[in-house]
Scaffold this active site. Structure first.
Site, mmCIF file in Angstrom:
data_model
loop_
_atom_site.group_PDB
_atom_site.id
_atom_site.type_symbol
_atom_site.label_atom_id
_atom_site.label_comp_id
_atom_site.label_asym_id
_atom_site.label_seq_id
_atom_site.Cartn_x
_atom_site.Cartn_y
_atom_site.Cartn_z
ATOM 1 N N GLU A 113 0.682 -1.130 -0.018
ATOM 2 C CA GLU A 113 0.060 0.030 -0.187
ATOM 3 C C GLU A 113 0.889 1.240 0.108
ATOM 4 O O GLU A 113 0.472 2.212 0.089
ATOM 5 C CB GLU A 113 -1.121 0.052 1.082
ATOM 6 C CG GLU A 113 -1.931 -1.347 1.171
ATOM 7 C CD GLU A 113 -2.931 -1.451 2.282
ATOM 8 O OE1 GLU A 113 -3.030 -0.453 2.997
ATOM 9 O OE2 GLU A 113 -3.620 -2.207 2.123
ATOM 10 N N LYS A 160 -15.542 -1.929 2.311
ATOM 11 C CA LYS A 160 -14.768 -2.176 0.997
ATOM 12 C C LYS A 160 -15.790 -2.957 0.198
ATOM 13 O O LYS A 160 -16.373 -4.200 0.601
ATOM 14 C CB LYS A 160 -13.691 -3.432 1.502
ATOM 15 C CG LYS A 160 -12.671 -2.912 2.484
ATOM 16 C CD LYS A 160 -11.795 -4.049 2.966
ATOM 17 C CE LYS A 160 -10.361 -3.413 3.601
ATOM 18 N NZ LYS A 160 -9.823 -4.484 4.319
#
Length: 432
Positions: free
Chosen positions: A211, A341
């Site tokens: 990330e 999500k």
């Protein structure tokens, strides 16, 4: 947003593309009779909750080590297209329900949540294109003007990095900024200083994690927090009032035989709760995600009792963007926020339903990326559309992360004087 004139879906297509880890994922395209179209790319997680909707992979070891998505692509063109083509793109719930019905399973394992989500998001984008308005405006209407405070993942550990840090993410949140543009600058400046500090101390053995955060060789989770405080101060900011800290512990990843294994030892749930409380008392931590195992409900009650009035406690693996899991958390008084999500639940409609349920019960929502991302920026628009006030989309490098930040900059510019940075109206993390 609905229109009296239908936007008929004429054609649906899909293809196999690559995500930010070099693994296959699905891209779906929805074209309307008018010629308007939408394209959506589906992310994928590394640390996944066991209750997530099913991500369909091929399982062929001769292609992408079994991770191909040609089955999902075929499901879009052969199974989803026949039930969705001809429907009105403005009726998102009808489109999503048609796919859910065609799948016929509780976790979308027949068609694949990745196949369904691609079409769901592409439909919304096509509908927005039909009206010639941005996606955030299409989904959120005139009230879509709140820019989220970012959770910037600058130190990676756990499943997101190859190092000896147990907790998965250490994040900074520019809660004291006046605008999103200023918040982004603050974060980028701290990230740059952090890199210098880590290099000076020879704590970096490689590049960055999935990330975009640094993956340093640290001796403990606490050392990560100490270095973050140092970087914030060296960058010229005040820890807490200007830039706060947040953590994704991802505790399910190191829960074994009823114990939590971290910092080189094995600890009981209560010891782990006490450890987190100690960290909150010592550092300006305003948000903790997945502080306990996804099925350790009793311990979650204890954590919420201990920290729930002073710290945002976010359920990710615990809730998996699922209204049933969220409702159980609400009923038990567990946590006080949910990570959103899209691919955990598999459709836009169900995602919006989950956010609405959370809001009705005073739970905060955090719109989130996955560790395997693409250049798709839908979650930036979704964060503004839903006014949730928080977004988690990685560090200040890697273009698949920065793309979301840059999209938010453009949205803030488009909104002009109407733009509001979430913490200015109390929509940041819930904490005391």
């Amino acid at each position: 947003m609905l229109s009296k004139v239908p936007a008929t879906i004429e054609e649906i297509a899909a293809r196999e593309i690559l995500d930010s880890r070099g693994r296959p994922t699905i891209e779906a395209e929805v074209r309307l009779e008018s010629g308007a179209h939408g394209i959506a790319q589906v992310p994928s997680g590394a640390s996944t909750g066991s209750f997530e909707a099913h991500e369909l992979r091929d399982g062929d070891p001769k292609r992408y080590d079994g991770k191909g998505v040609e089955k999902a692509v075929r499901n879009v063109t052969e199974k989803i297209a026949p039930v969705v083509e001809g429907l009105d793109a403005f009726d998102q719930m009808a489109v999503d329900q048609a796919m859910i019905d065609r799948d016929g399973t509780d976790n979308k394992k027949e068609l694949g949540a990745n196949a369904i989500l691609g079409v769901s998001l592409a439909t919304a984008k096509a509908a927005a294109a039909e009206l010639a308005i941005p996606l955030y405006r299409y989904l959120g209407g005139p009230l879509a003007n709140v820019l989220p405070v970012p959770m910037m993942n600058v130190i990676n550990g756990g499943a997101h990095a190859d190092n000896n840090v147990d907790f998965q993410e250490f994040m900074i949140m520019p809660v004291g900024a006046e605008t999103f543009k200023e918040a982004l600058r603050w974060g980028a400046e701290v990230f740059a200083v952090l890199g210098k500090v880590l290099k000076e101390r020879k704590l970096l053995s490689g590049g960055v994690g999935d990330e975009g955060g640094y993956a340093p060789n640290l001796t403990s989770n606490q050392q990560a927090l100490d270095i973050l405080i140092e970087a914030i101060e060296q960058a010229g900011y005040k820890p807490g009032s200007q830039i706060a800290l947040a953590m994704d512990i991802a505790a399910s990843e190191f829960f074994k035989n009823g114990q939590y294994e971290y910092d080189g030892g094995s600890h009981s749930p209560q010891e782990f709760i006490d450890y987190q409380a100690k960290l909150v008392s010592q550092y300006p931590i305003v948000s903790i995600e997945d502080g306990l195992h996804e099925d350790d409900w009793e311990s979650w009650k204890g954590l919420t009792t201990s920290l729930g009035t002073k710290t945002q406690l976010v359920g990710d693996d615990l809730m998996v963007t699922n209204p049933v899991r969220l409702q159980k958390s609400i009923d038990l008084g567990v946590a006080n926020a949910i990570l959103i999500k899209l691919n955990q639940i598999g459709t836009l409609s169900e995602t919006l339903e989950t956010i609405s349920l959370a809001t009705r019960h005073s739970y905060r929502s955090v719109i989130s990326h996955r560790s395997g991302e693409t250049e798709d920026t839908t979650i930036a628009d979704l964060a503004v559309a839903t006014r949730v006030g928080q977004i988690k989309t990685g560090s200040l490098c890697r273009s698949e992360r920065v793309a979301k930040y840059n999209r938010l900059l453009r949205i803030e510019d488009e909104l002009g004087d109407r733009a509001v940075y979430a913490p200015k109206i109390g929509l940041g993390p819930k904490h005391s």
